[in-house]
Motif scaffolding. Sequence first.
Motif, PDB file in Angstrom:
ATOM      1  N   SER A  37       0.564  -1.060   0.027  1.00 14.89           N
ATOM      2  CA  SER A  37      -0.042  -0.242  -0.249  1.00 14.89           C
ATOM      3  C   SER A  37       0.769   1.249  -0.385  1.00 14.89           C
ATOM      4  O   SER A  37       2.406   1.280   0.517  1.00 14.89           O
ATOM      5  N   ILE A  38       0.497   2.178  -0.591  1.00 14.02           N
ATOM      6  CA  ILE A  38       1.494   3.375  -0.721  1.00 14.02           C
ATOM      7  C   ILE A  38       0.051   4.466   0.255  1.00 14.02           C
ATOM      8  O   ILE A  38      -0.346   4.963  -0.945  1.00 14.02           O
ATOM      9  N   ASP A  39       0.698   5.648   0.775  1.00 14.63           N
ATOM     10  CA  ASP A  39       0.237   6.704   1.021  1.00 14.63           C
ATOM     11  C   ASP A  39       0.688   7.927   1.508  1.00 14.63           C
ATOM     12  O   ASP A  39       1.554   8.294   1.902  1.00 14.63           O
ATOM     13  N   THR A  40       0.053   9.279   0.777  1.00 14.42           N
ATOM     14  CA  THR A  40      -0.137   9.877   0.693  1.00 14.42           C
ATOM     15  C   THR A  40      -0.644  11.240   1.085  1.00 14.42           C
ATOM     16  O   THR A  40      -1.873  10.950   0.955  1.00 14.42           O
ATOM     17  N   ASN A  41      -0.409  12.184   1.039  1.00 14.98           N
ATOM     18  CA  ASN A  41      -1.477  13.036   1.345  1.00 14.98           C
ATOM     19  C   ASN A  41      -2.056  12.859   2.760  1.00 14.98           C
ATOM     20  O   ASN A  41      -3.129  13.350   2.884  1.00 14.98           O
TER      21      ASN A  41
END
Length: 197
Positions: free
Chosen positions: A137-141
């Motif tokens: 999973s990639i978490d941004t903002n």
Amino acid sequence: MSFRIEEKLYLKSENLFDFKEYLIRKSAKKLYGSRIIESLYFDNYNLQIYNDSIEGLVPRKKIRIRNYPNNKDSNIYFEIKNSSVEGRFKTREIITSELFKKKISNGVFDYQYGTCVPKLYVKYIREYYSLKDVRISIDTNIIYRDFKTNYQIHESRVIAELKTAITKNMDELIEDFPTQRIRFSKYCFGVEKLYHL
């Protein structure tokens, strides 16, 4: 209950495109569309959950209520993430909006930590991928918001999480993802940024 390995990778925002290109080259599959996640974290008055996490003590846990704004999944989830000597596992149950309000008003009683009250929200956009037997999973903002004051701070980091079975060969995992690993907790970073700890 199934234990799993969780590894977190630190990515500079300018390296996010390269990381996604790397996943494509390795034939990773995008599982489904990205979505917004919002979690409300609980802790006791001494911030013992935060302190145990910083010290790396086990057993320890994170207590949170999670929802997915602007998503077809309109459920509210009460979750406990447990870290033990054996590994990590999560329990999750759907709760009603009435029970959600009750937990906010009265707190949550935990046998290890006592009465835990709402501390802060963490909100972010998550993308989901799969490579072999690893979920990425990639978490941004990422945004941290104080529960009482609504004061919020934006996180400049991008965090990728690797989740796989406890039986996974760690050398193989490191070979597949030769990126800097960090001990990272969104809750802990939120506490430090909002309360200047």
